[in-house]
Design a protein around this motif. Sequence first.
Motif, PDB file in Angstrom:
ATOM      1  N   SER A   1       0.826  -1.206   0.000  1.00  0.00           N
ATOM      2  CA  SER A   1       0.000   0.000   0.000  1.00  0.00           C
ATOM      3  C   SER A   1       0.862   1.258   0.000  1.00  0.00           C
ATOM      4  O   SER A   1       0.572   2.225  -0.732  1.00  0.00           O
ATOM      5  N   GLU A   2       1.913   1.270   0.795  1.00  0.00           N
ATOM      6  CA  GLU A   2       2.762   2.455   0.821  1.00  0.00           C
ATOM      7  C   GLU A   2       3.498   2.649  -0.499  1.00  0.00           C
ATOM      8  O   GLU A   2       3.701   3.785  -0.952  1.00  0.00           O
ATOM      9  N   ARG A   3       3.907   1.543  -1.135  1.00  0.00           N
ATOM     10  CA  ARG A   3       4.545   1.661  -2.443  1.00  0.00           C
ATOM     11  C   ARG A   3       3.583   2.284  -3.463  1.00  0.00           C
ATOM     12  O   ARG A   3       3.992   3.064  -4.336  1.00  0.00           O
ATOM     13  N   VAL A   4       2.308   1.944  -3.375  1.00  0.00           N
ATOM     14  CA  VAL A   4       1.305   2.541  -4.266  1.00  0.00           C
ATOM     15  C   VAL A   4       1.216   4.041  -4.018  1.00  0.00           C
ATOM     16  O   VAL A   4       1.162   4.843  -4.968  1.00  0.00           O
ATOM     17  N   ILE A   5       1.188   4.454  -2.760  1.00  0.00           N
ATOM     18  CA  ILE A   5       1.151   5.886  -2.440  1.00  0.00           C
ATOM     19  C   ILE A   5       2.355   6.596  -3.066  1.00  0.00           C
ATOM     20  O   ILE A   5       2.218   7.656  -3.705  1.00  0.00           O
ATOM     21  N   GLN A   6       3.542   6.012  -2.919  1.00  0.00           N
ATOM     22  CA  GLN A   6       4.755   6.624  -3.471  1.00  0.00           C
ATOM     23  C   GLN A   6       4.685   6.726  -4.990  1.00  0.00           C
ATOM     24  O   GLN A   6       5.051   7.753  -5.583  1.00  0.00           O
ATOM     25  N   GLU A   7       4.172   5.682  -5.630  1.00  0.00           N
ATOM     26  CA  GLU A   7       4.095   5.688  -7.094  1.00  0.00           C
ATOM     27  C   GLU A   7       3.099   6.729  -7.588  1.00  0.00           C
ATOM     28  O   GLU A   7       3.369   7.448  -8.567  1.00  0.00           O
ATOM     29  N   LEU A   8       1.946   6.827  -6.922  1.00  0.00           N
ATOM     30  CA  LEU A   8       0.941   7.801  -7.350  1.00  0.00           C
ATOM     31  C   LEU A   8       1.421   9.236  -7.115  1.00  0.00           C
ATOM     32  O   LEU A   8       1.144  10.136  -7.921  1.00  0.00           O
ATOM     33  N   LEU A   9       2.144   9.454  -6.025  1.00  0.00           N
ATOM     34  CA  LEU A   9       2.706  10.792  -5.791  1.00  0.00           C
ATOM     35  C   LEU A   9       3.748  11.135  -6.849  1.00  0.00           C
ATOM     36  O   LEU A   9       3.811  12.277  -7.331  1.00  0.00           O
ATOM     37  N   ALA A  10       4.580  10.146  -7.228  1.00  0.00           N
ATOM     38  CA  ALA A  10       5.597  10.391  -8.260  1.00  0.00           C
ATOM     39  C   ALA A  10       4.946  10.696  -9.600  1.00  0.00           C
ATOM     40  O   ALA A  10       5.392  11.582 -10.340  1.00  0.00           O
ATOM     41  N   GLU A  11       3.866   9.986  -9.938  1.00  0.00           N
ATOM     42  CA  GLU A  11       3.142  10.252 -11.184  1.00  0.00           C
ATOM     43  C   GLU A  11       2.632  11.686 -11.223  1.00  0.00           C
ATOM     44  O   GLU A  11       2.579  12.323 -12.276  1.00  0.00           O
TER      45      GLU A  11
END
Length: 578
Positions: free
Chosen positions: A397-407
């Motif tokens: 879940s945290e990796r998803v947050i990081q990826e969406l913020l980077a996008e």
Amino acid sequence: MTLYLIAFLGGVLTIVSPCILPVLPFVFTRTGQPFLRSGLPMLVGMAVTFAAVASLAAVGGAWAVQANQFGRWMAIVIMIILGLALILPGFAARLTAPVVRLGERLSSRARADGSPGSSVLLGIATGLLWAPCAGPILGLILGGAALEGANARTTLLLLCFALGASVSLALVLLGGGRIYEVLKRSLRGERWIRAGMGVAVILAAGAIALGLDTGFLTNLSLASTTQLEEGLFKSLLPEGTEGGGMMAGPGMEGSGSGSDPVTQGPMPPLDGATHWLNSDPLASGDLRGKVVLIDFWTYSCINCLRTLPYVKAWEEKYRDQGLVVIGVHTPEFAFEKDLGNVQRQIDRLGISYPVAIDNDYGVWRAFSNRFWPAHYFIDAEGNIRHWRFGEGGYEESERVIQELLAEAGNPTPGDGLVEVDRDGVAKPPDLLQVFSPETYIGYERAENFLGTMGRDLSQEYSVPETLSLNQWGLEGQWTVGPEAATLDAASGGIVFRFYARDLNLVLGSDQGPVDFRVTVDGQPPGEDHGLDVDAEGFGTVSEHGLYQLVREAGAVTDRLFEIQFFGRGVSAYAFTFG
């Protein structure tokens, strides 16, 4: 269509449940008559009546429950009259009171002719009496009906369940017709067969009147159908919906997550919220350009409390990079609708992000949600990109947050993950040593209760000397309602034989603080005491919520839990374990 198939097959399985036994005598009164004109209309009337009554009971509130109870007692009277008419052919003719004459006409028509109309009347009466065992499938349907509100989908699911049971009963009826013909030839007449059916009908009506169909027989049936029903879930539900994800009942933990952060549709609106805490109302337009985490929770849910430290840590770490966390508080119990209760718990838990109060389940339904807790991850364009139901999966879940913020072009504080101190109630469960299920105390979802449970009536209870694993009972004067049992006397208790490291109990009192004492295997808990009791087992119910009463410090084993309350008005809602 899979959901309707599961509901239908769940109904078919009721034929192997002992709690179907009280219905069989009413079905057998149609033996020896043409199936299409007699048996089939009765079964259709029974199925339709059950679906309608169950739908009302699930969504209509207390008035529907009371109306259903009135209808059941009327049906019991009619069935007893039917039984007596089968035993004593002249009995009906001697009844002269107007109300009884109506019952005589119903019973004599149902007995004497096989017309579709009389069979439907018999089916309606049987449907009012029929209370099938609330195994996993029916429990999930009723739980989903309570959450989703009145709609055609839940009624159709209940109808599928009832039709499945009717198919099983039809096979029994067809087979019983052949037995009837053999008995008639061997006995050279129908009188003794009719008399035997009449006795069986009266005994069945008596069993239903005493609550044996939902008490003793239901407890017997849990072991015989649960494994079969759970097998249906695993074989027919799609991947990623373990734990009954299609229509999880209240309090059930979901498991599974979206496999990849791909677009899964726009975020539904939040305008179904009835109030907002820690924030002004937020709309989808206010969140454009932000990465959003929607957390469905409720404050007495142990699964929610165990995930909350991660939600808080993510919000604190990523808020300056564009993450907005919104807690959607969707209540399970009535006391969780009280804004004062929710505000106190938000303050106690240290929640500073916006909380949408979803007392009418408007946001829940907009997301088609089924679980506590449930996390939905929305990208800066407003699309749902990932979801997670239940505990676990924190790194993903945290990796998803990081990826969406980077996008979205927002720098993140490195690729590291949050470190969370999960102690107290939030300590992860020891699943390898949890052999006790979440157990509700209110009669709508109660399981494994040892004894005969009353409904909305003040009743004296006593606990048997021995309890098997996961059986529980009440001691003293209690009123058992749909959600909870409330103590009516100055003292009373609850016992539960459990196997888990942690034992939690959702409690509350509307009449001020109530003291209690906990014992484990008859002794003070000592170092095995939970957060809300001391080593001697003493504690106080001061507000509605979840109380941790036992946390075993040593080896986990089968233990006998008992709690004694010293004050009337305390209510007990549900046991949870970890």
